[in-house]
Design a protein around this motif. Structure first.
Motif, PDB file in Angstrom:
ATOM      1  N   SER A 111       0.856  -1.169   0.000  1.00  0.00           N
ATOM      2  CA  SER A 111       0.000   0.000   0.000  1.00  0.00           C
ATOM      3  C   SER A 111       0.900   1.229   0.000  1.00  0.00           C
ATOM      4  CB  SER A 111      -0.887  -0.007   1.249  1.00  0.00           C
ATOM      5  OG  SER A 111      -1.633   1.181   1.310  1.00  0.00           O
ATOM      6  N   ARG A 112       0.702   2.118  -0.979  1.00  0.00           N
ATOM      7  CA  ARG A 112       1.511   3.330  -1.079  1.00  0.00           C
ATOM      8  C   ARG A 112       0.592   4.541  -1.071  1.00  0.00           C
ATOM      9  NH1 ARG A 112       3.152  -0.079  -5.143  1.00  0.00           N
ATOM     10  NH2 ARG A 112       5.200  -0.987  -4.894  1.00  0.00           N
ATOM     11  N   SER A 113       1.036   5.618  -0.419  1.00  0.00           N
ATOM     12  CA  SER A 113       0.239   6.845  -0.449  1.00  0.00           C
ATOM     13  C   SER A 113       1.162   8.053  -0.446  1.00  0.00           C
ATOM     14  CB  SER A 113      -0.712   6.904   0.747  1.00  0.00           C
ATOM     15  OG  SER A 113       0.003   6.955   1.947  1.00  0.00           O
ATOM     16  N   ASN A 114       0.630   9.169  -0.965  1.00  0.00           N
ATOM     17  CA  ASN A 114       1.398  10.407  -0.959  1.00  0.00           C
ATOM     18  C   ASN A 114       0.720  11.413  -0.035  1.00  0.00           C
ATOM     19  OD1 ASN A 114      -0.723  11.655  -2.347  1.00  0.00           O
ATOM     20  ND2 ASN A 114       0.282  11.507  -4.332  1.00  0.00           N
ATOM     21  N   GLY A 115       1.313  12.574   0.107  1.00  0.00           N
ATOM     22  CA  GLY A 115       0.810  13.593   1.006  1.00  0.00           C
ATOM     23  C   GLY A 115      -0.543  14.162   0.611  1.00  0.00           C
ATOM     24  N   ASN A 116      -0.976  13.937  -0.617  1.00  0.00           N
ATOM     25  CA  ASN A 116      -2.271  14.437  -1.087  1.00  0.00           C
ATOM     26  C   ASN A 116      -3.398  13.453  -0.822  1.00  0.00           C
ATOM     27  OD1 ASN A 116      -0.991  16.710  -2.087  1.00  0.00           O
ATOM     28  ND2 ASN A 116      -0.612  15.743  -4.064  1.00  0.00           N
ATOM     29  N   GLY A 117      -3.065  12.325  -0.194  1.00  0.00           N
ATOM     30  CA  GLY A 117      -4.084  11.324   0.100  1.00  0.00           C
ATOM     31  C   GLY A 117      -4.303  10.304  -0.986  1.00  0.00           C
ATOM     32  N   GLU A 121      -2.806   0.422  -4.288  1.00  0.00           N
ATOM     33  CA  GLU A 121      -2.725  -0.883  -3.633  1.00  0.00           C
ATOM     34  C   GLU A 121      -2.262  -1.911  -4.657  1.00  0.00           C
ATOM     35  OE1 GLU A 121      -3.527  -1.144  -0.356  1.00  0.00           O
ATOM     36  OE2 GLU A 121      -4.097   0.971  -0.300  1.00  0.00           O
ATOM     37  N   THR A 122      -1.300  -2.736  -4.277  1.00  0.00           N
ATOM     38  CA  THR A 122      -0.797  -3.780  -5.165  1.00  0.00           C
ATOM     39  C   THR A 122      -0.841  -5.117  -4.433  1.00  0.00           C
ATOM     40  OG1 THR A 122       0.715  -2.208  -6.202  1.00  0.00           O
ATOM     41  CG2 THR A 122       1.157  -4.536  -6.581  1.00  0.00           C
ATOM     42  N   GLU A 123      -1.403  -6.120  -5.096  1.00  0.00           N
ATOM     43  CA  GLU A 123      -1.431  -7.481  -4.570  1.00  0.00           C
ATOM     44  C   GLU A 123      -0.726  -8.377  -5.585  1.00  0.00           C
ATOM     45  OE1 GLU A 123      -2.792  -8.564  -1.660  1.00  0.00           O
ATOM     46  OE2 GLU A 123      -3.466  -6.541  -1.136  1.00  0.00           O
ATOM     47  N   VAL A 124       0.214  -9.178  -5.105  1.00  0.00           N
ATOM     48  CA  VAL A 124       0.947 -10.098  -5.972  1.00  0.00           C
ATOM     49  C   VAL A 124       0.860 -11.478  -5.355  1.00  0.00           C
ATOM     50  CG1 VAL A 124       3.174 -10.654  -7.018  1.00  0.00           C
ATOM     51  CG2 VAL A 124       2.542  -8.265  -6.632  1.00  0.00           C
ATOM     52  N   ASP A 125       0.425 -12.447  -6.137  1.00  0.00           N
ATOM     53  CA  ASP A 125       0.337 -13.835  -5.685  1.00  0.00           C
ATOM     54  C   ASP A 125       1.246 -14.658  -6.595  1.00  0.00           C
ATOM     55  OD1 ASP A 125      -0.336 -16.243  -4.579  1.00  0.00           O
ATOM     56  OD2 ASP A 125      -2.425 -16.223  -5.248  1.00  0.00           O
ATOM     57  N   VAL A 126       2.263 -15.256  -6.003  1.00  0.00           N
ATOM     58  CA  VAL A 126       3.226 -16.042  -6.773  1.00  0.00           C
ATOM     59  C   VAL A 126       3.091 -17.506  -6.369  1.00  0.00           C
ATOM     60  CG1 VAL A 126       5.672 -16.445  -7.251  1.00  0.00           C
ATOM     61  CG2 VAL A 126       4.823 -14.115  -6.951  1.00  0.00           C
ATOM     62  N   SER A 127       2.941 -18.362  -7.354  1.00  0.00           N
ATOM     63  CA  SER A 127       2.865 -19.792  -7.074  1.00  0.00           C
ATOM     64  C   SER A 127       3.841 -20.539  -7.981  1.00  0.00           C
ATOM     65  CB  SER A 127       1.441 -20.326  -7.266  1.00  0.00           C
ATOM     66  OG  SER A 127       1.019 -20.102  -8.577  1.00  0.00           O
ATOM     67  N   GLU A 138       0.414 -13.514 -10.352  1.00  0.00           N
ATOM     68  CA  GLU A 138      -0.819 -12.784 -10.607  1.00  0.00           C
ATOM     69  C   GLU A 138      -0.724 -11.449  -9.893  1.00  0.00           C
ATOM     70  OE1 GLU A 138      -4.192 -15.170  -9.574  1.00  0.00           O
ATOM     71  OE2 GLU A 138      -3.360 -16.927 -10.590  1.00  0.00           O
ATOM     72  N   ILE A 139      -0.868 -10.366 -10.645  1.00  0.00           N
ATOM     73  CA  ILE A 139      -0.680  -9.020 -10.101  1.00  0.00           C
ATOM     74  C   ILE A 139      -1.980  -8.232 -10.277  1.00  0.00           C
ATOM     75  CG2 ILE A 139       0.672  -6.894 -10.272  1.00  0.00           C
ATOM     76  CD1 ILE A 139       2.769  -8.715 -11.813  1.00  0.00           C
ATOM     77  N   THR A 140      -2.421  -7.619  -9.189  1.00  0.00           N
ATOM     78  CA  THR A 140      -3.591  -6.745  -9.244  1.00  0.00           C
ATOM     79  C   THR A 140      -3.212  -5.413  -8.616  1.00  0.00           C
ATOM     80  OG1 THR A 140      -5.081  -8.635  -9.045  1.00  0.00           O
ATOM     81  CG2 THR A 140      -6.014  -6.453  -8.585  1.00  0.00           C
ATOM     82  N   VAL A 141      -3.496  -4.331  -9.329  1.00  0.00           N
ATOM     83  CA  VAL A 141      -3.201  -2.986  -8.847  1.00  0.00           C
ATOM     84  C   VAL A 141      -4.495  -2.187  -8.848  1.00  0.00           C
ATOM     85  CG1 VAL A 141      -1.914  -0.853  -9.282  1.00  0.00           C
ATOM     86  CG2 VAL A 141      -0.850  -3.073  -9.757  1.00  0.00           C
ATOM     87  N   VAL A 142      -4.775  -1.525  -7.726  1.00  0.00           N
ATOM     88  CA  VAL A 142      -5.890  -0.580  -7.662  1.00  0.00           C
ATOM     89  C   VAL A 142      -5.254   0.798  -7.596  1.00  0.00           C
ATOM     90  CG1 VAL A 142      -7.909   0.197  -6.379  1.00  0.00           C
ATOM     91  CG2 VAL A 142      -7.359  -2.252  -6.473  1.00  0.00           C
ATOM     92  N   ASP A 143      -5.475   1.601  -8.652  1.00  0.00           N
ATOM     93  CA  ASP A 143      -4.806   2.899  -8.739  1.00  0.00           C
ATOM     94  C   ASP A 143      -5.523   3.959  -7.907  1.00  0.00           C
ATOM     95  OD1 ASP A 143      -6.956   3.868 -10.271  1.00  0.00           O
ATOM     96  OD2 ASP A 143      -5.913   3.512 -12.165  1.00  0.00           O
TER      97      ASP A 143
END
Length: 164
Positions: A111-117, A121-127, A138-143
């Motif tokens: 989870s990354r955030s900047n000063g502007n709020g 979110e990044t989820e990575v599942d490696v098998s 499998e990579i999922t990013v919510v911008d």
């Protein structure tokens, strides 16, 4: 692929921390075409993690600070990292990450955030499928706008495919 390849970075980190637990300070000075930069680092290690504070000062006196904390729970197979950066202009960036060992790989959440709020979110599942000699990520990013983006990457190794 061997299970050791997945657990190796965590194992090496734990071994290094246990062997070198303690406190260190380090100062580096660099000069290039833009001027002289100095970086002061304070590192405190323990048997299960470390905390690092770094201040970098540029030629005009502007400074940037970074604070990192990493904790490893080897019994649970979990590594957590918290990082906060204060830029020279005073804006703040932060990120939290967790890596969890699974039966056949690992899961990583960031989870990354900047000063502007704004946050990402990044989820990575490696098998790993040892019989098929493949690794699937499998990579999922919510911008920052809330839109979700996904991608799947599969690496497969077959005998004779290695490049010289």
């Amino acid at each position: 692929m061997k299970p050791l390849l997945i657990a190796l970075p965590m194992l090496l980190a734990l071994t290094a921390l246990e062997a070198n637990a303690g406190e260190r300070n380090h100062t580096t000075t660099m000069t290039n075409a833009h001027g002289t930069f100095s970086r002061n680092t304070h590192l405190q290690t323990s048997a299960n993690g470390f905390e690092r504070n770094r201040v970098t000062t540029g030629p005009g006196g502007q400074s940037r600070e970074m604070h990192s904390r990493v904790n490893v729970d080897a019994d649970q197979g979990v590594l957590t990292r918290e990082r906060t950066t204060v830029r020279a202009n005073g804006s703040t960036l932060s990120s939290d990450a967790q890596v969890v060992r699974t039966e056949n790989g690992y899961q990583r959440s960031i989870s990354r955030s900047n000063g502007n709020g704004a946050s990402v979110e990044t989820e990575v599942d490696v098998s790993v499928d040892r019989e098929a000699k493949s690794l699937t990520k499998e990579i999922t990013v919510v911008d920052a706008s809330g839109a979700s983006h996904s991608n799947t990457i599969t690496h497969t190794v077959t005998k004779g495919d290695a490049n010289p």
